[in-house]
Design a protein around this motif. Structure first.
Motif, PDB file in Angstrom:
ATOM      1  N   TYR A   1       0.796  -1.225   0.000  1.00 26.30           N
ATOM      2  CA  TYR A   1       0.000   0.000   0.000  1.00 26.30           C
ATOM      3  C   TYR A   1       0.831   1.278   0.000  1.00 26.30           C
ATOM      4  O   TYR A   1       0.293   2.358  -0.236  1.00 26.30           O
ATOM      5  CB  TYR A   1      -0.969   0.007   1.193  1.00 26.30           C
ATOM      6  CG  TYR A   1      -2.063  -1.006   1.032  1.00 26.30           C
ATOM      7  CD1 TYR A   1      -3.007  -0.879   0.020  1.00 26.30           C
ATOM      8  CD2 TYR A   1      -2.143  -2.110   1.865  1.00 26.30           C
ATOM      9  CE1 TYR A   1      -4.006  -1.819  -0.150  1.00 26.30           C
ATOM     10  CE2 TYR A   1      -3.143  -3.053   1.703  1.00 26.30           C
ATOM     11  CZ  TYR A   1      -4.073  -2.898   0.691  1.00 26.30           C
ATOM     12  OH  TYR A   1      -5.060  -3.832   0.521  1.00 26.30           O
ATOM     13  N   SER A   2       2.120   1.203   0.238  1.00 25.47           N
ATOM     14  CA  SER A   2       2.937   2.420   0.267  1.00 25.47           C
ATOM     15  C   SER A   2       3.013   3.141  -1.083  1.00 25.47           C
ATOM     16  O   SER A   2       3.030   4.377  -1.093  1.00 25.47           O
ATOM     17  CB  SER A   2       4.333   2.128   0.811  1.00 25.47           C
ATOM     18  OG  SER A   2       5.015   1.243  -0.028  1.00 25.47           O
ATOM     19  N   PRO A   3       3.050   2.460  -2.244  1.00 20.50           N
ATOM     20  CA  PRO A   3       3.051   3.216  -3.502  1.00 20.50           C
ATOM     21  C   PRO A   3       1.809   4.099  -3.657  1.00 20.50           C
ATOM     22  O   PRO A   3       1.903   5.226  -4.150  1.00 20.50           O
ATOM     23  CB  PRO A   3       3.092   2.136  -4.585  1.00 20.50           C
ATOM     24  CG  PRO A   3       3.722   0.975  -3.927  1.00 20.50           C
ATOM     25  CD  PRO A   3       3.268   1.032  -2.496  1.00 20.50           C
ATOM     26  N   LEU A   4       0.670   3.599  -3.217  1.00 18.36           N
ATOM     27  CA  LEU A   4      -0.549   4.393  -3.279  1.00 18.36           C
ATOM     28  C   LEU A   4      -0.456   5.595  -2.341  1.00 18.36           C
ATOM     29  O   LEU A   4      -0.839   6.711  -2.702  1.00 18.36           O
ATOM     30  CB  LEU A   4      -1.764   3.534  -2.914  1.00 18.36           C
ATOM     31  CG  LEU A   4      -3.114   4.217  -2.995  1.00 18.36           C
ATOM     32  CD1 LEU A   4      -3.437   4.608  -4.428  1.00 18.36           C
ATOM     33  CD2 LEU A   4      -4.191   3.314  -2.432  1.00 18.36           C
ATOM     34  N   GLY A   5       0.078   5.386  -1.161  1.00 20.83           N
ATOM     35  CA  GLY A   5       0.237   6.472  -0.205  1.00 20.83           C
ATOM     36  C   GLY A   5       1.235   7.521  -0.656  1.00 20.83           C
ATOM     37  O   GLY A   5       1.147   8.682  -0.272  1.00 20.83           O
TER      38      GLY A   5
END
Length: 97
Positions: free
Chosen positions: A22-26
């Motif tokens: 989920y970090s790329p989205l964040g």
């Protein structure tokens, strides 16, 4: 006690995996918000193009020339083996897709 730490390790690894997914989205959401708020998307696109070209050239120089030279100096082997280092494999596995 051993089972406790084994289960704790599995829980932490699941949490780390979720964060990595989920970090790329964040990271992308604030960047996209700033790009959209800038107003002139054509200028931003040109600047991003120049930035991407500079980064790609830098990575080619670093990965192809500098790391190969260091590898040759210390190992005296073929630079193609550089591609099979464990760190490279981990980096490729954890890259955002």
């Amino acid at each position: 006690m051993s089972d406790f730490f084994h289960i704790l390790n599995q829980v932490i690894m699941k949490m780390v995996t979720a964060i990595m997914w989920y970090s790329p989205l964040g990271i992308a959401c604030p960047i996209c918000g700033n790009i959209a708020a800038s107003g002139d998307l054509e200028v931003v696109a040109r600047q991003l193009d120049k930035y991407m070209v500079a980064v790609i050239i830098g990575l080619i120089i670093h990965g192809g020339i500098i790391l190969s030279a260091i590898f040759l100096k210390h190992d005296m082997a073929k630079p193609i083996r550089l591609l099979f280092f464990q760190a490279w494999i981990i980096a490729l596995r954890t890259a955002s897709r």
